[in-house]
Design an enzyme around this catalytic site. Sequence first.
Site, mmCIF file in Angstrom:
data_model
loop_
_atom_site.group_PDB
_atom_site.id
_atom_site.type_symbol
_atom_site.label_atom_id
_atom_site.label_comp_id
_atom_site.label_asym_id
_atom_site.label_seq_id
_atom_site.Cartn_x
_atom_site.Cartn_y
_atom_site.Cartn_z
ATOM 1 C CG ASP A 125 8.626 11.650 -5.226
ATOM 2 O OD1 ASP A 125 7.761 11.043 -4.563
ATOM 3 O OD2 ASP A 125 8.595 12.881 -5.418
ATOM 4 C CG HIS A 173 -8.716 -3.486 -2.213
ATOM 5 N ND1 HIS A 173 -9.766 -2.720 -2.625
ATOM 6 C CD2 HIS A 173 -7.690 -2.623 -1.974
ATOM 7 C CE1 HIS A 173 -9.402 -1.447 -2.655
ATOM 8 N NE2 HIS A 173 -8.148 -1.376 -2.262
ATOM 9 C CG ASN A 225 -1.007 9.100 2.902
ATOM 10 O OD1 ASN A 225 -1.586 8.226 2.261
ATOM 11 N ND2 ASN A 225 -0.312 10.056 2.326
ATOM 12 C CG ASP A 252 -5.682 -15.287 -2.363
ATOM 13 O OD1 ASP A 252 -6.431 -14.289 -2.336
ATOM 14 O OD2 ASP A 252 -5.789 -16.218 -1.545
ATOM 15 C CB VAL A 268 0.809 11.601 -3.723
ATOM 16 C CG1 VAL A 268 0.826 13.080 -3.347
ATOM 17 C CG2 VAL A 268 -0.564 11.007 -3.451
ATOM 18 N NE ARG A 275 -3.684 1.976 2.739
ATOM 19 C CZ ARG A 275 -4.017 2.427 3.932
ATOM 20 N NH1 ARG A 275 -3.541 1.847 5.016
ATOM 21 N NH2 ARG A 275 -4.818 3.453 4.056
ATOM 22 C CG HIS A 308 -1.127 5.485 -0.351
ATOM 23 N ND1 HIS A 308 -1.983 6.334 0.298
ATOM 24 C CD2 HIS A 308 -1.835 4.370 -0.620
ATOM 25 C CE1 HIS A 308 -3.158 5.745 0.434
ATOM 26 N NE2 HIS A 308 -3.086 4.552 -0.117
ATOM 27 C CG ASP A 309 6.544 7.006 -3.075
ATOM 28 O OD1 ASP A 309 6.534 8.227 -2.801
ATOM 29 O OD2 ASP A 309 7.506 6.450 -3.627
ATOM 30 C CB SER A 321 6.844 12.648 -1.979
ATOM 31 O OG SER A 321 5.816 11.906 -2.607
#
Length: 363
Positions: A102, A219, A119, A276, A98, A90, A94-95, A104
């Site tokens: 990098d 998920h 976050n 899976d 946005v 995850r 998320h990196d 961030s």
Amino acid sequence: MAPKLAVLAVLASLLGAVSCEFSISIYAGYGFPAPNPNLPFKLPTASPPKNPRPDLKVDYYAAKKCPQAEEIVKRFVEQATPGEKAGLIRLFFHDCFVEGCDASVLLAGPETEMTAIPNLSLRGFNIIEKAKAALEEECKGVVSCADIVAFAGRDASCSLSGGKINYDVPAGRYDGKVSRANDTFLNLPPPFGDLKLITDMFAAKGLDQTDMLVLSGAHSIGRSACGSFANSFSNRLLPDNSSTAMNRTLADQLNTTCTANSVNVPQDYKTPYALDHQYYKNVKEHNVLFTSDAVLLESTETTAMVDSFARDPFFLSDILPIGRNPWYDAFAKAMVKMGNWEVKNSTVGEIREFCGKVNDKTY
């Protein structure tokens, strides 16, 4: 306010950046004031990256005199709990969604991505920091935090899938110097998003609808707060006759379990500790937590893909190259593709000494 905070705390179950204008209702759902209709936010249009990018290379650190870089990261990932491994996958999502891939999301401080409500439930930062510290001891100033996040996402996927998901990670990313909390709201799609919104948000990151559907399979692992799908803004547990309604048996069970918005439940109630293809069976049976999962049955094209990924493999597929469920390889390819998004180079990035802060000086 509490229900909204709870739903936002797990917004990060998905990814994306909108290629169209956000509707006023979505801003309101996030607790933001409605934007001026005459001055809507314009977000980047899709610009599919080359796959792989010419400036990213497999075995990149072998030429940088740090050939053991990936093994060092893998060692720390293997020591992580299943929950932390799910968090690392995850974290990579998320990196990348946005500011690009990098690191961030790792920058600490007021009003950084890390502090944004979507976050707040991210996990795995400690694993990245341990790996970074070991790499600084081994080859100082060579391995970027952005590449560590990418390697860790791969290693966690491999571990949680029992080795079915494994792939080479092109590396050579530099760490970004910008991290803004508000950017998360513009780039992370909501769990209540419809098919068009979620598809558009992925498209804005160079990922097509197939990539979106494939990556949604993440998920299959991890947990979510009840407030992310049962709150005053969007309550999936209420009786609903719509095509995206949750299976009533699961909804009734969750009504009993979800005694508070902060209670965490497995995203995949059948194989909660495995990455899976069970997720796609759950989609077909309406046993998914989020509207953004349920809408995968809203078009002929996406339904066909769900059907394909939901089937069990041929009984000899672990030995023979036939009958293998196609989702595992598709997930690996989509992860590589996502990892190419808005990669920083040495002109606009750096190799951080510590992943939680930009460098005070070149070191």
